[in-house]
Design an enzyme around this catalytic site. Structure first.
Site: not given
Ligand SMILES: NC(=O)c1ccc[n+]([C@@H]2O[C@H](COP(=O)([O-])OP(=O)(O)OC[C@H]3O[C@@H](n4cnc5c(N)ncnc54)[C@H](O)[C@@H]3O)[C@@H](O)[C@H]2O)c1
Length: 250
Positions: A38, A62, A153
């Protein structure tokens, strides 16, 4: 402890919070070793400490290929191999066309879609080397149907669904399965629900008339990570209380 993931080593992104943290707990409870990854260092390190010697925390943004390479190397160096990648990290925002900016769009696509692509790229060789390995890409009900005002999204989550299928087809001969999971509204900090609360919602908004719990998604992710799902690849697994089944109003 049961042992559905005995011998499995998993890298879970976005594992410091919400569903990712729940998946990490469920994986260790099933005897997996887990790299908790994370950008929320304090929460991530705290979770790894709670989970004990079967878990290690690493900072992994990421969107950064170098972070991915280091995280995969850490998994292999620490636990010997990498069998499972759970691409879970994600952002949520929205806004109407005309207001939602290109900068917001780029950020959303970068984390939610480029992130899983970079993960597949970085982990490919380790997953192939492990054999019988599994990638679980966390999409959304918003990867099955559109949501007004949530263009980036939904585009990112539809993208994850497509990436899943192309990767599944490419990697199947190498023993790597790739599937997508599509949760509906789940009670996590992402949607502003404090840990442990499950507010009811109107049955017209969801046939089950409530949000889901992270645990109700973790059971599915454990199944897909395990050898129990050995004939499942390139598929969509919906866990949404019936949200995408159709209209709840007769
Ligand atoms: N909660 C829901 O209703 C819901 C529904 C469908 C799908 N999802 C998806 O499930 C996944 C988990 O969501 P959640 O509800 O547990 O959210 P959450 O906000 O509780 O957790 C998301 C985690 O991702 C991490 N993260 C954000 N950007 C990152 C980055 N660049 N690199 C690494 N980590 C990063 C955050 O630090 C956080 O720990 C997401 O992909 C989300 O889109 C959530």
């Amino acid at each position: 402890m049961t042992e559905r993931l005995s011998g499995r080593v998993a890298l879970i992104t976005g594992a410091a919070s919400g569903m990712g943290a729940c998946h990490a707990r469920a994986f260790v409870a099933e005897d997996a070793a887990v790299v908790v990854a994370d950008i929320a260092d304090e929460a991530g390190a705290g979770l790894a400490q709670e989970l004990g010697e079967r878990a290690v925390y690493t900072r992994l943004d990421v969107t950064r290929a170098d972070d991915w390479a280091a995280a995969v190397a850490l998994a292999v160096e620490t636990f010997g191999h990498l069998d499972v990648l759970v691409n879970n990290a994600g952002l949520l925002d929205g806004g109407p066309l005309g207001t939602y900016t290109e900068k917001q769009w780029d950020r959303m696509l970068s984390v939610n879609l480029t992130g899983p692509f970079l993960g597949l790229t970085a982990a490919r060789d380790a997953l192939v080397a492990a054999g019988e390995s599994s990638v679980v890409n966390i999409s959304s009900a918003a990867g099955i149907q559109g949501v007004a005002g949530m263009h980036a999204y939904t585009a990112s989550k539809f993208g994850v669904r497509g990436l899943t299928k192309s990767a599944a087809l490419e990697l199947s001969p190498h023993g790597v399965r790739v599937n997508s999971v599509h949760p509906g509204g789940i009670a996590t900090p992402m949607i502003g629900v404090p840990v442990g609360q499950v507010p009811p919602i109107d049955r017209s908004a969801n046939p089950r008339a409530r949000l889901g719990l992270p645990e109700e998604v973790s059971g599915l992710v454990v199944f897909l990570a395990s050898r129990e799902s050995s004939y499942c690849t390139g598929a969509e697994f919906v866990v949404d209380g019936g949200l995408t089944a159709g209209s709840a109003i007769g």
